[in-house]
Motif scaffolding. Sequence first.
Motif, PDB file in Angstrom:
ATOM      1  N   ARG A   1       0.804  -1.177  -0.019  1.00  0.00           N
ATOM      2  CA  ARG A   1      -0.081   0.022  -0.034  1.00  0.00           C
ATOM      3  C   ARG A   1       0.724   1.345   0.033  1.00  0.00           C
ATOM      4  O   ARG A   1       0.989   1.902   1.077  1.00  0.00           O
ATOM      5  CB  ARG A   1      -0.858   0.055   1.187  1.00  0.00           C
ATOM      6  CG  ARG A   1      -1.682  -1.070   1.325  1.00  0.00           C
ATOM      7  CD  ARG A   1      -2.797  -1.183   0.228  1.00  0.00           C
ATOM      8  NE  ARG A   1      -3.760  -2.065   0.259  1.00  0.00           N
ATOM      9  CZ  ARG A   1      -3.757  -3.432  -0.341  1.00  0.00           C
ATOM     10  NH1 ARG A   1      -2.614  -3.649  -1.052  1.00  0.00           N
ATOM     11  NH2 ARG A   1      -4.592  -4.501  -0.130  1.00  0.00           N
ATOM     12  N   PRO A   2       1.568   1.601  -1.185  1.00  0.00           N
ATOM     13  CA  PRO A   2       2.259   2.814  -1.143  1.00  0.00           C
ATOM     14  C   PRO A   2       1.767   4.151  -0.742  1.00  0.00           C
ATOM     15  O   PRO A   2       2.407   5.198  -0.491  1.00  0.00           O
ATOM     16  CB  PRO A   2       2.589   2.887  -2.803  1.00  0.00           C
ATOM     17  CG  PRO A   2       2.368   1.523  -3.033  1.00  0.00           C
ATOM     18  CD  PRO A   2       1.333   1.066  -2.527  1.00  0.00           C
ATOM     19  N   GLU A   3       0.381   4.193  -0.777  1.00  0.00           N
ATOM     20  CA  GLU A   3      -0.317   5.291  -0.500  1.00  0.00           C
ATOM     21  C   GLU A   3      -0.344   5.331   1.118  1.00  0.00           C
ATOM     22  O   GLU A   3      -0.801   6.502   1.683  1.00  0.00           O
ATOM     23  CB  GLU A   3      -1.984   5.204  -1.113  1.00  0.00           C
ATOM     24  CG  GLU A   3      -2.730   4.192  -0.218  1.00  0.00           C
ATOM     25  CD  GLU A   3      -2.633   2.819  -1.044  1.00  0.00           C
ATOM     26  OE1 GLU A   3      -3.824   2.184  -1.089  1.00  0.00           O
ATOM     27  OE2 GLU A   3      -1.582   2.542  -1.679  1.00  0.00           O
ATOM     28  N   SER A   4      -0.032   4.587   1.812  1.00  0.00           N
ATOM     29  CA  SER A   4       0.075   4.404   3.308  1.00  0.00           C
ATOM     30  C   SER A   4       1.243   5.165   4.040  1.00  0.00           C
ATOM     31  O   SER A   4       2.276   4.864   3.353  1.00  0.00           O
ATOM     32  CB  SER A   4      -0.276   3.108   3.722  1.00  0.00           C
ATOM     33  OG  SER A   4      -0.102   3.002   5.279  1.00  0.00           O
ATOM     34  N   PRO A   5       1.152   5.943   5.071  1.00  0.00           N
ATOM     35  CA  PRO A   5       2.550   6.202   5.803  1.00  0.00           C
ATOM     36  C   PRO A   5       2.939   5.276   6.302  1.00  0.00           C
ATOM     37  O   PRO A   5       4.511   5.245   6.746  1.00  0.00           O
ATOM     38  CB  PRO A   5       1.975   7.208   6.719  1.00  0.00           C
ATOM     39  CG  PRO A   5       0.700   7.022   6.961  1.00  0.00           C
ATOM     40  CD  PRO A   5      -0.070   6.434   5.619  1.00  0.00           C
ATOM     41  N   ASP A   6       2.390   4.166   6.421  1.00  0.00           N
ATOM     42  CA  ASP A   6       3.244   2.816   7.290  1.00  0.00           C
ATOM     43  C   ASP A   6       4.105   2.183   5.979  1.00  0.00           C
ATOM     44  O   ASP A   6       4.917   1.245   6.565  1.00  0.00           O
ATOM     45  CB  ASP A   6       2.261   1.871   7.511  1.00  0.00           C
ATOM     46  CG  ASP A   6       1.611   2.444   8.784  1.00  0.00           C
ATOM     47  OD1 ASP A   6       2.077   3.361   9.546  1.00  0.00           O
ATOM     48  OD2 ASP A   6       0.149   2.034   8.805  1.00  0.00           O
ATOM     49  N   PHE A   7       4.068   2.549   4.794  1.00  0.00           N
ATOM     50  CA  PHE A   7       5.073   1.877   3.676  1.00  0.00           C
ATOM     51  C   PHE A   7       6.196   1.784   3.983  1.00  0.00           C
ATOM     52  O   PHE A   7       6.983   0.861   3.824  1.00  0.00           O
ATOM     53  CB  PHE A   7       4.699   2.590   2.337  1.00  0.00           C
ATOM     54  CG  PHE A   7       5.387   1.620   1.432  1.00  0.00           C
ATOM     55  CD1 PHE A   7       4.979   0.663   0.611  1.00  0.00           C
ATOM     56  CD2 PHE A   7       6.737   2.119   0.798  1.00  0.00           C
ATOM     57  CE1 PHE A   7       5.379  -0.052  -0.352  1.00  0.00           C
ATOM     58  CE2 PHE A   7       7.346   1.443  -0.095  1.00  0.00           C
ATOM     59  CZ  PHE A   7       6.703   0.378  -0.767  1.00  0.00           C
ATOM     60  N   PRO A   8       6.985   2.725   4.697  1.00  0.00           N
ATOM     61  CA  PRO A   8       8.509   2.909   4.599  1.00  0.00           C
ATOM     62  C   PRO A   8       8.905   1.555   5.645  1.00  0.00           C
ATOM     63  O   PRO A   8       9.935   1.108   5.549  1.00  0.00           O
ATOM     64  CB  PRO A   8       8.818   4.148   5.235  1.00  0.00           C
ATOM     65  CG  PRO A   8       8.042   4.999   4.637  1.00  0.00           C
ATOM     66  CD  PRO A   8       6.696   4.043   4.541  1.00  0.00           C
ATOM     67  N   ALA A   9       8.014   1.435   6.690  1.00  0.00           N
ATOM     68  CA  ALA A   9       8.452   0.505   7.662  1.00  0.00           C
ATOM     69  C   ALA A   9       7.917  -0.983   7.129  1.00  0.00           C
ATOM     70  O   ALA A   9       8.751  -1.976   7.344  1.00  0.00           O
ATOM     71  CB  ALA A   9       7.629   0.661   9.113  1.00  0.00           C
ATOM     72  N   TYR A  10       6.992  -0.970   6.297  1.00  0.00           N
ATOM     73  CA  TYR A  10       6.593  -2.385   5.590  1.00  0.00           C
ATOM     74  C   TYR A  10       7.899  -2.819   4.763  1.00  0.00           C
ATOM     75  O   TYR A  10       8.339  -3.907   4.596  1.00  0.00           O
ATOM     76  CB  TYR A  10       5.571  -2.049   4.939  1.00  0.00           C
ATOM     77  CG  TYR A  10       5.132  -3.164   4.073  1.00  0.00           C
ATOM     78  CD1 TYR A  10       4.654  -4.551   4.596  1.00  0.00           C
ATOM     79  CD2 TYR A  10       4.579  -3.247   2.760  1.00  0.00           C
ATOM     80  CE1 TYR A  10       4.435  -5.565   3.969  1.00  0.00           C
ATOM     81  CE2 TYR A  10       4.394  -4.301   1.949  1.00  0.00           C
ATOM     82  CZ  TYR A  10       3.992  -5.563   2.654  1.00  0.00           C
ATOM     83  OH  TYR A  10       3.509  -6.634   1.954  1.00  0.00           O
ATOM     84  N   LEU A  11       8.386  -1.612   3.911  1.00  0.00           N
ATOM     85  CA  LEU A  11       9.470  -1.845   2.972  1.00  0.00           C
ATOM     86  C   LEU A  11      10.671  -2.443   3.591  1.00  0.00           C
ATOM     87  O   LEU A  11      11.370  -3.355   3.316  1.00  0.00           O
ATOM     88  CB  LEU A  11       9.701  -0.710   2.319  1.00  0.00           C
ATOM     89  CG  LEU A  11      11.208  -0.633   1.286  1.00  0.00           C
ATOM     90  CD1 LEU A  11      10.961  -1.810   0.263  1.00  0.00           C
ATOM     91  CD2 LEU A  11      11.188   0.630   0.694  1.00  0.00           C
ATOM     92  N   GLU A  12      11.064  -1.730   4.818  1.00  0.00           N
ATOM     93  CA  GLU A  12      12.216  -2.341   5.640  1.00  0.00           C
ATOM     94  C   GLU A  12      12.075  -3.568   6.176  1.00  0.00           C
ATOM     95  O   GLU A  12      13.086  -4.462   5.920  1.00  0.00           O
ATOM     96  CB  GLU A  12      12.367  -1.436   6.853  1.00  0.00           C
ATOM     97  CG  GLU A  12      13.758  -1.525   7.580  1.00  0.00           C
ATOM     98  CD  GLU A  12      13.680  -0.674   8.871  1.00  0.00           C
ATOM     99  OE1 GLU A  12      14.727  -0.980   9.456  1.00  0.00           O
ATOM    100  OE2 GLU A  12      13.033   0.404   8.854  1.00  0.00           O
ATOM    101  N   ALA A  13      10.943  -3.872   6.347  1.00  0.00           N
ATOM    102  CA  ALA A  13      10.626  -5.442   7.191  1.00  0.00           C
ATOM    103  C   ALA A  13      10.800  -6.375   5.668  1.00  0.00           C
ATOM    104  O   ALA A  13      11.363  -7.533   5.873  1.00  0.00           O
ATOM    105  CB  ALA A  13       9.116  -5.614   7.812  1.00  0.00           C
TER     106      ALA A  13
END
Length: 281
Positions: free
Chosen positions: A85-97
Motif C-alpha cells: 500500500r504505497p499510499e500508506s504512511p506505514d509503507f517505509p516500515a513495511y518496506l524495511e521489513a
Amino acid sequence: MIVDTHLHLIYRDQLSYPWLAGVPPLDADFTQEAYAREARRLGIVAALHMEVDVAEGDVARETAVVEALAGETGSLLVGAIVACRPESPDFPAYLEAVLANPFVRGFRRVLHVVPDDVSEGALFRENIRRLAGTGLNFDLCVLPHQIGKAIALADLAPDVSFVLDHCGVPDIKGGGFDAWKGPVAEIARRPNVTVKLSGIPAYGAEDWTLEGLKPYFAHVAEHFGFERMVWGSDWPVCTLGGGLSTWIGATQALLSGVSLEDKRRVLSENAGRLWKIAPKA
C-alpha cells in the motif's frame, strides 16, 4: 525451461479473498499441488507467487503462508511478489521489513480496483521512489485507459524497474485493440518497464483463437522487444480462458517464429535477471 512469473495460489481456509465472491469459477481452493502436477509436465521449473488481493488484514500473512508452502517438498515456488500500500504512511516500515526477507522479490498494488487518484498522490509516488536500489520491482496492473498513470510512475521513478502485467489488460473480447495499442506503445518507450506476456486468454471471448491473440502479441513484441518481455501463467485465472496447458500451447505457437535465444529470454532468462531467481535444485 519455463519460469512462471505470475502464479496465484488460493487457500480459503487460511486467507480471506473478498473479491472471489464476484467470480464464482475462481471461488475455490487452488493449491500448489494441483498447479505443480500440471506445470511440471509443461516444462515449468520455477514460479513466483503473485499476491491475490487478499483482505487488508491478511497482506502480511499471505507472504508467510506462501513462504511456508515454498518449503514443502516438490514446491516450484522460488519467491513472491507481495501486496503493498504505497499510499500508506506505514509503507517505509513495511518496506524495511520486506527487505529483510529474501523470499520477497517485488511488489504489486492492483490499481484498477482503486480510484485513479490513488497512484497520483504525493505519498504514493514518494514511496514508489523508495524502491530504487532495493532490487525489488513493482508490477503495474492497470486497464488500458489507466496506462497513462503507469507511465507517470515510470517517469517519476526512472531508477525503479516496473513490469506491465497482462500486456496492459487489453479488451480482446470487446475488440479493444485500437484503444490499447497507443498507450502500450508509449509506455514501451520507458526503458525501465518490462511487459508480462500473461492473462490475455482470459480477456478473449469464450471461443478465442490463436489468430485473435496474434495482433496483441505482435504489438508488444514490436514495441518492447524480447529483451523486455517475461512470461506468466496467471493461474488459476487462466482457467477462465482454457487453462494452463492451453495457454502454454498458445504461447509456444505465438513464439514459433522467434529465435531460440529470444524464446529463452521470454520464458526464463529475463525473469532470472529481473527477479534474481533460478530453478529449484
